[in-house]
Write an enzyme that holds these catalytic residues in place. Structure first.
Site, PDB file in Angstrom:
ATOM      1  N   ASP A 152       4.818   6.273   0.196  1.00  0.00           N
ATOM      2  CA  ASP A 152       3.747   6.083  -0.785  1.00  0.00           C
ATOM      3  C   ASP A 152       4.299   6.472  -2.161  1.00  0.00           C
ATOM      4  O   ASP A 152       4.508   7.665  -2.435  1.00  0.00           O
ATOM      5  CB  ASP A 152       2.536   6.964  -0.444  1.00  0.00           C
ATOM      6  CG  ASP A 152       1.778   6.501   0.795  1.00  0.00           C
ATOM      7  OD1 ASP A 152       2.439   6.016   1.746  1.00  0.00           O
ATOM      8  OD2 ASP A 152       0.545   6.637   0.818  1.00  0.00           O
ATOM      9  N   LYS A 215      -2.365   0.684  -3.326  1.00  0.00           N
ATOM     10  CA  LYS A 215      -3.164   1.892  -3.078  1.00  0.00           C
ATOM     11  C   LYS A 215      -3.828   2.347  -4.370  1.00  0.00           C
ATOM     12  O   LYS A 215      -3.196   2.341  -5.433  1.00  0.00           O
ATOM     13  CB  LYS A 215      -2.249   2.978  -2.508  1.00  0.00           C
ATOM     14  CG  LYS A 215      -2.903   4.326  -2.242  1.00  0.00           C
ATOM     15  CD  LYS A 215      -1.885   5.284  -1.617  1.00  0.00           C
ATOM     16  CE  LYS A 215      -2.414   6.706  -1.524  1.00  0.00           C
ATOM     17  NZ  LYS A 215      -1.417   7.647  -0.959  1.00  0.00           N
ATOM     18  N   LYS A 251      -5.060   0.320   0.439  1.00  0.00           N
ATOM     19  CA  LYS A 251      -5.347   1.693   0.834  1.00  0.00           C
ATOM     20  C   LYS A 251      -6.142   2.399  -0.262  1.00  0.00           C
ATOM     21  O   LYS A 251      -5.573   2.815  -1.268  1.00  0.00           O
ATOM     22  CB  LYS A 251      -4.058   2.468   1.124  1.00  0.00           C
ATOM     23  CG  LYS A 251      -4.295   3.937   1.520  1.00  0.00           C
ATOM     24  CD  LYS A 251      -2.986   4.656   1.804  1.00  0.00           C
ATOM     25  CE  LYS A 251      -3.200   6.148   2.023  1.00  0.00           C
ATOM     26  NZ  LYS A 251      -1.923   6.870   2.306  1.00  0.00           N
TER      27      LYS A 251
END
Length: 315
Positions: A152, A215, A251
């Site tokens: 991430d 995300k 996400k």
């Protein structure tokens, strides 16, 4: 390394070409976006559908601990909870992943061995992203070498807000290459991007650069995932697949704490991107406290009684 979007290769040939493309995207109707997100959030969910949605949401959680006080013991306890969220009910799904800092990846990897739960690691000088590219790539390399299945990363918001779109694109490409076989989630920190138009532009930069997921946020700022910004990103991945044939996950992270909230987000997924995204390979929740509420609601549906927070572990 080939881009995720061959049809858009010319767009990233120069800073000017990328700027023209991004500023040529349709402007976001903020009022309409927020109204649609609010409307979808009012959908009534029947009991059988609710039970399905709760199990699906549990299976989509990246169970996360990203604190300076994290210890190996805390990470092992979180991993145990990810594998067996409710020890009183072995039918409870496992979470999708456990997300930790790079120095805790090896601990998480050992604790999750053979479980099928992924190890995710934040990297690239999370959460601020204020570091030189070689430092960020070393951060990624350390996490991958320790056994991370997923990375991430955070984008350089300063570069993005200064209009240096190609720099952001090239940095994501470099991180994607450094990630090797690990799937890459690209965090925009939507609360710092100021406008919905910027969120749409960031989404396209991330997808064109090879993101496996886009995300919303780090969970470390005041404004994190919202129904509106998640809806906008779901529209982006839907449109991107229509144009390129490449599917990208979404996400939302930060601020999603209740089953009711999670189910609202699943409705957004179904009604915007479609059923193809209703799977933890394509949709995740970045959360820690959310799992406890999902477990309590699951117990209530099964027994007719609300057991309360004392019956779930405190993270």
């Amino acid at each position: 390394m080939p881009t995720n979007a061959p049809a858009l290769a010319d767009v990233t040939a120069s800073d000017g070409a990328l700027r023209r493309f991004l500023h040529g995207l349709p402007g976001v109707d903020a009022v309409g976006l927020e109204a649609r997100a609010a409307s979808l959030g009012t959908r009534s969910i029947k009991t059988t559908a609710k039970a399905y949605a709760i199990d699906l949401a549990i299976s989509m959680i990246d169970l996360t601990t990203l604190e300076g006080a994290d210890t190996p013991g805390k990470v092992r306890a979180l991993a145990a909870k990810a594998v067996n969220p409710d020890p009183t009910d072995r039918t409870t799904p496992r979470t999708a992943a456990v997300c930790v800092y790079p120095d805790m990846v090896a601990t998480a990897r050992a604790a999750l061995a053979g479980s099928g739960v992924k190890v995710a690691s934040v990297a690239t000088a999370f959460p601020a992203g204020r570091a030189a590219l070689d430092v960020k790539l070393a951060d990624v390399a350390d996490a991958v070498a320790a056994g991370a299945d997923e990375i991430d990363m955070v984008i350089d918001r300063g570069a993005f807000l200064a209009g240096k779109y190609l720099k952001v694109y090239e940095e994501i490409r470099a991180v994607k290459e450094a990630s090797g076989e690990a799937r890459l989630k690209v965090i925009f920190e939507t609360g710092e991007l100021s406008t919905y138009d910027n969120i749409r532009r960031a989404s396209w930069i991330g997808m064109m650069a090879g993101a496996d997921f886009i995300k919303t946020s780090t969970g470390k700022v005041a404004v994190n995932a919202t129904p509106a910004n998640t809806l906008l990103m779901l529209e982006a991945v839907r449109d991107f697949r229509e144009q390129t044939g490449v599917q990208v996950g979404v996400k939302p992270a930060g601020g999603i704490r209740t089953s009711k909230d999670a189910i609202k987000f699943l409705v957004l997924v179904n009604e915007t991107a479609g059923e193809d995204w209703l799977d933890n390979h394509w949709f995740r929740f970045g959360a820690s406290s959310l799992l406890n509420d999902l477990l309590m609601q699951r117990q209530k549906l099964a027994t007719g009684r609300y057991s309360g927070p004392d019956y779930v572990t405190v993270d």
